[in-house]
Design a protein around this motif. Sequence first.
Motif, PDB file in Angstrom:
ATOM      1  N   LEU A  84     -22.816 -10.536   4.512  1.00 16.74           N
ATOM      2  CA  LEU A  84     -23.273  -9.973   6.177  1.00 16.74           C
ATOM      3  C   LEU A  84     -24.020  -8.604   6.567  1.00 16.74           C
ATOM      4  CD1 LEU A  84     -22.467 -12.186   9.146  1.00 16.74           C
ATOM      5  CD2 LEU A  84     -22.440  -9.631   9.195  1.00 16.74           C
ATOM      6  N   THR A  85     -25.012  -8.169   7.783  1.00 17.29           N
ATOM      7  CA  THR A  85     -25.629  -7.551   7.742  1.00 17.29           C
ATOM      8  C   THR A  85     -25.880  -7.779   8.974  1.00 17.29           C
ATOM      9  OG1 THR A  85     -27.454  -5.615   7.418  1.00 17.29           O
ATOM     10  CG2 THR A  85     -27.775  -8.334   7.034  1.00 17.29           C
ATOM     11  N   PHE A  86     -24.766  -6.665   9.348  1.00 15.96           N
ATOM     12  CA  PHE A  86     -24.652  -6.256  11.216  1.00 15.96           C
ATOM     13  C   PHE A  86     -26.002  -5.168  11.147  1.00 15.96           C
ATOM     14  CE2 PHE A  86     -22.857  -5.628  15.081  1.00 15.96           C
ATOM     15  CZ  PHE A  86     -22.928  -6.447  15.796  1.00 15.96           C
ATOM     16  N   PRO A  87     -26.869  -5.617  12.592  1.00 18.02           N
ATOM     17  CA  PRO A  87     -27.670  -3.659  12.777  1.00 18.02           C
ATOM     18  C   PRO A  87     -27.466  -2.869  13.203  1.00 18.02           C
ATOM     19  CG  PRO A  87     -28.113  -6.043  13.929  1.00 18.02           C
ATOM     20  CD  PRO A  87     -27.460  -6.880  13.081  1.00 18.02           C
ATOM     21  N   LEU A  88     -27.835  -1.992  12.731  1.00 20.60           N
ATOM     22  CA  LEU A  88     -27.543  -0.491  13.484  1.00 20.60           C
ATOM     23  C   LEU A  88     -28.527  -0.120  13.936  1.00 20.60           C
ATOM     24  CD1 LEU A  88     -25.834   0.818  10.052  1.00 20.60           C
ATOM     25  CD2 LEU A  88     -24.260   0.345  12.377  1.00 20.60           C
ATOM     26  N   TYR A  89     -28.277   1.228  15.205  1.00 18.24           N
ATOM     27  CA  TYR A  89     -29.637   1.667  15.003  1.00 18.24           C
ATOM     28  C   TYR A  89     -29.836   2.964  15.045  1.00 18.24           C
ATOM     29  CZ  TYR A  89     -30.173  -2.765  16.732  1.00 18.24           C
ATOM     30  OH  TYR A  89     -29.793  -4.948  17.012  1.00 18.24           O
TER      31      TYR A  89
ATOM     32  N   PRO B 256     -34.369   0.335  12.686  1.00 17.06           N
ATOM     33  CA  PRO B 256     -32.718  -0.356  12.922  1.00 17.06           C
ATOM     34  C   PRO B 256     -32.612  -0.552  11.010  1.00 17.06           C
ATOM     35  CG  PRO B 256     -34.383  -2.149  13.116  1.00 17.06           C
ATOM     36  CD  PRO B 256     -35.260  -0.791  13.589  1.00 17.06           C
ATOM     37  N   ALA B 257     -31.347  -0.298  11.270  1.00 17.96           N
ATOM     38  CA  ALA B 257     -30.762  -0.560   9.594  1.00 17.96           C
ATOM     39  C   ALA B 257     -29.706  -1.613   9.911  1.00 17.96           C
ATOM     40  CB  ALA B 257     -29.999   1.073   8.735  1.00 17.96           C
ATOM     41  N   GLY B 258     -28.680  -2.015   8.941  1.00 20.71           N
ATOM     42  CA  GLY B 258     -27.770  -2.166   8.338  1.00 20.71           C
ATOM     43  C   GLY B 258     -26.345  -1.760   8.219  1.00 20.71           C
ATOM     44  N   LEU B 259     -25.583  -2.769   8.937  1.00 16.74           N
ATOM     45  CA  LEU B 259     -24.145  -2.238   7.968  1.00 16.74           C
ATOM     46  C   LEU B 259     -23.449  -3.719   7.174  1.00 16.74           C
ATOM     47  CD1 LEU B 259     -21.718  -1.739  10.507  1.00 16.74           C
ATOM     48  CD2 LEU B 259     -21.999  -0.208   8.821  1.00 16.74           C
ATOM     49  N   GLN B 260     -23.453  -4.055   5.787  1.00 13.54           N
ATOM     50  CA  GLN B 260     -23.166  -4.849   4.814  1.00 13.54           C
ATOM     51  C   GLN B 260     -21.294  -5.436   5.097  1.00 13.54           C
ATOM     52  OE1 GLN B 260     -25.508  -7.281   1.240  1.00 13.54           O
ATOM     53  NE2 GLN B 260     -23.587  -4.787   0.791  1.00 13.54           N
ATOM     54  N   PHE B 261     -21.193  -5.954   4.980  1.00 16.75           N
ATOM     55  CA  PHE B 261     -20.172  -6.528   4.946  1.00 16.75           C
ATOM     56  C   PHE B 261     -19.916  -7.737   4.104  1.00 16.75           C
ATOM     57  CE2 PHE B 261     -20.005  -4.942   9.268  1.00 16.75           C
ATOM     58  CZ  PHE B 261     -18.322  -4.208   8.648  1.00 16.75           C
ATOM     59  N   MET B 262     -18.981  -7.412   2.519  1.00 16.82           N
ATOM     60  CA  MET B 262     -18.726  -8.453   1.920  1.00 16.82           C
ATOM     61  C   MET B 262     -17.942  -9.329   1.620  1.00 16.82           C
ATOM     62  SD  MET B 262     -20.842  -6.498  -1.428  1.00 16.82           S
ATOM     63  CE  MET B 262     -20.692  -5.171  -0.153  1.00 16.82           C
ATOM     64  N   GLY B 263     -17.258 -10.549   1.255  1.00 13.25           N
ATOM     65  CA  GLY B 263     -15.872 -11.058   1.502  1.00 13.25           C
ATOM     66  C   GLY B 263     -16.031 -11.910   0.583  1.00 13.25           C
ATOM     67  N   LYS B 264     -14.938 -12.245   0.470  1.00 18.78           N
ATOM     68  CA  LYS B 264     -13.740 -13.423  -1.262  1.00 18.78           C
ATOM     69  C   LYS B 264     -15.167 -14.486  -0.759  1.00 18.78           C
ATOM     70  CE  LYS B 264      -8.988 -12.153   0.107  1.00 18.78           C
ATOM     71  NZ  LYS B 264      -9.113 -11.646   1.071  1.00 18.78           N
ATOM     72  N   ALA B 265     -14.558 -14.610  -1.729  1.00 14.80           N
ATOM     73  CA  ALA B 265     -15.922 -16.311  -2.358  1.00 14.80           C
ATOM     74  C   ALA B 265     -14.732 -16.995  -1.524  1.00 14.80           C
ATOM     75  CB  ALA B 265     -15.525 -16.676  -3.468  1.00 14.80           C
ATOM     76  N   GLY B 266     -16.050 -17.815  -0.567  1.00 11.65           N
ATOM     77  CA  GLY B 266     -15.338 -19.002   0.522  1.00 11.65           C
ATOM     78  C   GLY B 266     -15.177 -18.831   1.806  1.00 11.65           C
ATOM     79  N   ASP B 267     -14.872 -17.487   1.471  1.00 11.10           N
ATOM     80  CA  ASP B 267     -14.481 -16.421   2.865  1.00 11.10           C
ATOM     81  C   ASP B 267     -15.485 -16.042   4.107  1.00 11.10           C
ATOM     82  OD1 ASP B 267     -12.968 -15.592   4.155  1.00 11.10           O
ATOM     83  OD2 ASP B 267     -12.160 -13.730   4.183  1.00 11.10           O
ATOM     84  N   GLU B 268     -16.577 -17.305   4.656  1.00  8.43           N
ATOM     85  CA  GLU B 268     -17.007 -17.325   4.825  1.00  8.43           C
ATOM     86  C   GLU B 268     -16.401 -16.416   6.554  1.00  8.43           C
ATOM     87  OE1 GLU B 268     -17.489 -19.902   3.134  1.00  8.43           O
ATOM     88  OE2 GLU B 268     -19.295 -19.243   2.151  1.00  8.43           O
ATOM     89  N   ALA B 269     -15.539 -17.046   6.517  1.00  7.18           N
ATOM     90  CA  ALA B 269     -15.112 -17.193   8.190  1.00  7.18           C
ATOM     91  C   ALA B 269     -15.201 -15.499   8.556  1.00  7.18           C
ATOM     92  CB  ALA B 269     -13.377 -17.685   8.556  1.00  7.18           C
ATOM     93  N   SER B 270     -14.537 -14.733   7.692  1.00  3.94           N
ATOM     94  CA  SER B 270     -13.544 -13.068   8.050  1.00  3.94           C
ATOM     95  C   SER B 270     -15.470 -12.290   8.549  1.00  3.94           C
ATOM     96  CB  SER B 270     -12.817 -12.600   7.010  1.00  3.94           C
ATOM     97  OG  SER B 270     -11.716 -13.028   6.609  1.00  3.94           O
ATOM     98  N   LEU B 271     -16.104 -13.438   7.714  1.00  2.00           N
ATOM     99  CA  LEU B 271     -17.696 -11.852   8.211  1.00  2.00           C
ATOM    100  C   LEU B 271     -17.586 -12.564   9.294  1.00  2.00           C
ATOM    101  CD1 LEU B 271     -19.568 -12.283   4.726  1.00  2.00           C
ATOM    102  CD2 LEU B 271     -18.527 -10.994   5.345  1.00  2.00           C
ATOM    103  N   LEU B 272     -17.993 -13.709   9.747  1.00  2.00           N
ATOM    104  CA  LEU B 272     -18.012 -14.211  11.614  1.00  2.00           C
ATOM    105  C   LEU B 272     -17.380 -13.385  11.746  1.00  2.00           C
ATOM    106  CD1 LEU B 272     -18.797 -18.306  10.123  1.00  2.00           C
ATOM    107  CD2 LEU B 272     -20.628 -16.289  11.393  1.00  2.00           C
ATOM    108  N   GLN B 273     -15.894 -13.087  11.824  1.00  2.00           N
ATOM    109  CA  GLN B 273     -14.515 -12.525  12.557  1.00  2.00           C
ATOM    110  C   GLN B 273     -15.355 -11.200  12.840  1.00  2.00           C
ATOM    111  OE1 GLN B 273     -11.475 -14.157  10.204  1.00  2.00           O
ATOM    112  NE2 GLN B 273     -11.708 -15.686  11.713  1.00  2.00           N
ATOM    113  N   ILE B 274     -15.923 -10.953  11.956  1.00  2.00           N
ATOM    114  CA  ILE B 274     -16.235  -9.614  11.839  1.00  2.00           C
ATOM    115  C   ILE B 274     -17.647  -9.585  12.730  1.00  2.00           C
ATOM    116  CG2 ILE B 274     -17.372  -8.980  10.207  1.00  2.00           C
ATOM    117  CD1 ILE B 274     -14.934  -6.159  10.835  1.00  2.00           C
ATOM    118  N   SER B 275     -18.044 -10.274  12.600  1.00  2.00           N
ATOM    119  CA  SER B 275     -19.239  -9.517  13.391  1.00  2.00           C
ATOM    120  C   SER B 275     -19.444  -9.699  14.820  1.00  2.00           C
ATOM    121  CB  SER B 275     -20.506 -10.868  12.841  1.00  2.00           C
ATOM    122  OG  SER B 275     -21.263 -10.894  13.426  1.00  2.00           O
TER     123      SER B 275
END
Lengths: 481, 483
Positions: B434-439, B445-464
């Motif tokens: 997931l990329t989250f916007p930075l300014y 804009p630029a972005g923060l990219q988070f990568m998660g475990k396979a199948g763990d979309e939830a953690s990415l949504l939670q950090i977002s």
Amino acid sequence: MPEMETVVGLEVHVELITGTKLFCGCSTAFGADPNTNVCPVCLGLPGGTLPVLNKRAAEFTIKAAQALNCKISEMLTFDRKNYFYADLPKGYQISQFFYPMGTNGDVEINIDGETKRIGIQQIHLEEDTGKLLHIGTIISSPSSRVDFNRAGVPLIEIVTKPDIRSAEEARLFLQRLRSILRYLEISDCKMEEGSMRCDANISIRVKGGDNLGDKTELKNMNSFRSVYKGIEFEVARQKQVIKEGGMVAPETRHWDESKGITKAMRSKFVSADYRCFPDPNLPPLDITKEWLETIKAELPELPAARFKRFLLEYQLPVYDAEVLTNSKELSDFYEVTLTYFNDPKTVSNWVMGELLRLLNAASLEIEKCNIRPEALAKLLKMIDKNTISGKIAKTVFEEMFESGEDPEVIVKQRGLVQISDENALEDIIFQVLENNPKSVEDYHKGKKKAMGHLVGQVMKETKGKANPQKVNEILKNKLDN
Amino acid sequence: MDFYKIPSQKLAGQVREDPALLDEIFAMLSHFHNEVEDLNIFILFDPENIQKEMTFLKEKIAKGKSLSLAGVPVSLEDNICTENIATTCGSKMLSTYKPPFNSWASEKLQEAGAILAGKTNLEEFGVGCRGNSSFYGAAKNPWDQQRIAGKGAAAAVSTLMLPLSIATDTIGELRQAASYCGVIGFRPTYGRVSRRGVIEYASSMAQLGIISRKTSDLAAALEIISGPDPQDPTSLKGEVPSYRASLQNEEKVFKIAVPDNWDQAPGMEKDVKECFLEQLHNLTAGRVQVEYIPLRYFHKAYLAAAVISAAEAFSNLANYDGVRFGYRGEGKSLQDMYIKSRSEGFSSKLKQFLTFGALVSSGKHYEDYFLKSQRMRTRIKNELADCLERYDLLLTPTTPFTAPLAKPDTEPDQLADPALFYTAAASLAGLPALTFPLYTSVKRPAGLQFMGKAGDEASLLQISALLEERGISLSFPNPGSIK
């Protein structure tokens, strides 16, 4: 010149009768109108190319690999073979390049009374291509049309080791292979319809040599006969080239059936570099031991085993056992007939004689035959019980073949029941003797042949229905006393 | 009404209550489309079709169907098949192609009541992110029209016209575009969303992803388009987690890893670097712990991905031969027809890429390039799996730079574009990201990219959601000021 030997390896393509294509649900029926059995997947439409494996096709291939004594791969994988041609919708063929389903098997053939093993290098599963249609030849045709009905039909390719030493061995191998695949009920193996296709790699070398000579690949052989004739011709051609001090050019050659010769083919526009790589759309599947065992348990008795059993169980001559077991359907027919009339040799004589003669004359498969085993057994019982003569039985059999009618009904309707009643026969014989004084006189003068004429007359009077044994008995009695 | 301020779920509820709102949404879409026309966001924007869909939706609402995205306008990238609606892939080759079938994603969205707002512009066949290969010209960046958007999909969300866009992410193009446009970009685990009906150039990496401005919209859309599809053999089996419910978890502590050589990307912009460091500092508080870790192979990902994607593209795009569909160049022979169809139907950029693919998969270079890259892929996969066993998330910048200037197409591309430097690894390993916007201080804009475990979309949504909550408030160019 040292003695030369022929070295042949075959590549056989066989379409599987899965009903649906290898990676989509389209029908595999032969002879449909062009481009009617197609969908986005087998047409390679943009966004429509995700393949879903037809598991039955995989199982059929495993069956074939088991029946050909192959070592079976532990993983079921597919690779892309990339090349451009108008009959190849996706621009790549999905095949098994890196891990063929089976490797290192063999097939036994019987030649000159001996058993010989032909090694199988590999067997793999792939999708068929479409078909280009032309008006006349490819050169003279104003355009090319493409029929994609065949595109995506599951195909197995069987590659032999270069163990074949003659055109006859090649023919016998193909026949045995067809027989095995038909026993497995995975292909109908019809060369005329293209559901079995065969290319031959042919070379010659000094007898017993280790190295293979330069080979030619022979294509376009559309029957067992043309495989035999094509190889014969090509071997003779190569020997001639070498005899004249030349070299065999490694090339693809085309068998011209009408002229009975092989011709060098124009090189096709196909890249030789297939850039094979695992198809990312088809993740590898485990071929588990359990799966293999389940499939193995379903394997039917194969031709070689059935041949041996027929020799032992029915005491049949080798020739009979071979002809009968060559076809699963024919040997099934034979065995079912035996359950109603247990006289192996008599039944074999009828199946191999009358039945095969009529089937061949009508170019009919045994499955489509009007006569069922029960009916044949019934007929044979009627001969056995002297209800009809063997000669009449053949006429009845022909009618059964035509109409499918019950033999008893035919015999009854046409009044073919044998006359065995002595009183009735005596009356007829009395009449015949009266009418043929010359023959009676000849007989008494020692011309024993005259007897035959008299029997014939009795048969004529009875329209063949008289019991010939009884007629002989009574006649002899009357003449001698 | 300012529809763009309303969360999609809420908007859907209002539409279900009062289907007449659809007429207002239609008016808003038409208005916006006028405003942003210069940005070249859409290849197809068809008001007639939108109205047709709205009429159809009204009937469905009347029948009392439960439609979680009722009336929510969503765009699809123009390489996602829509039945009988042009799907061009941004290529002359397919400029007249109307697929006879729908993609999985368009089916699912339609079932949920979403309105197909248009088909968005993309680099030809989705290859690259440089704004120089679409047959329809480049989509422009709403923050600065001299610069590229990367994808029309990202621009559409950034301008506030749409809450959600669905697009493809192969080596990270979606995440890059989202980063350039200052929006959230999400790539699910490989296989989470069926690829059925997606015209993709590299099957082993291509995934459908989502662009949005709100985490809740993202979660809602992800739930709709996820799921096992028996017609995609690579589709993940098993039930789809409730992503919306996962956002309720506000207790979770995040252990986040950052590669210690994170700033080694070629062409790293000073602004991006500073901005990332600053965010890293801000992040490390409360529920978030950040640690630097060494990664041996991560920085090679973009090279391996370039080789593998090109080799696959050469094969994936081999069906464009002029025989059955698409552009056909007339030729005297079959070979001639192939050459003309492909020479005239593809852009020079795409041909350069395909030639590279043909080369690296040829017998001569197979070992040295293709196989080597595949081995590197395995190492990267293992390295990331190992790292994500110890950490919840891996964090990097999304791209080394902010949106680049539009480049004339005469200038050659780098075969392995540094823009892929951070995004390629998740694609190779099939991981969600997931990329989250930075300014940045230069107002791009630029972005923060988070990568998660396979199948763990939830953690990415939670950090977002956490970042949203921390008030890294998203800002967007004022749509009215674009012209």
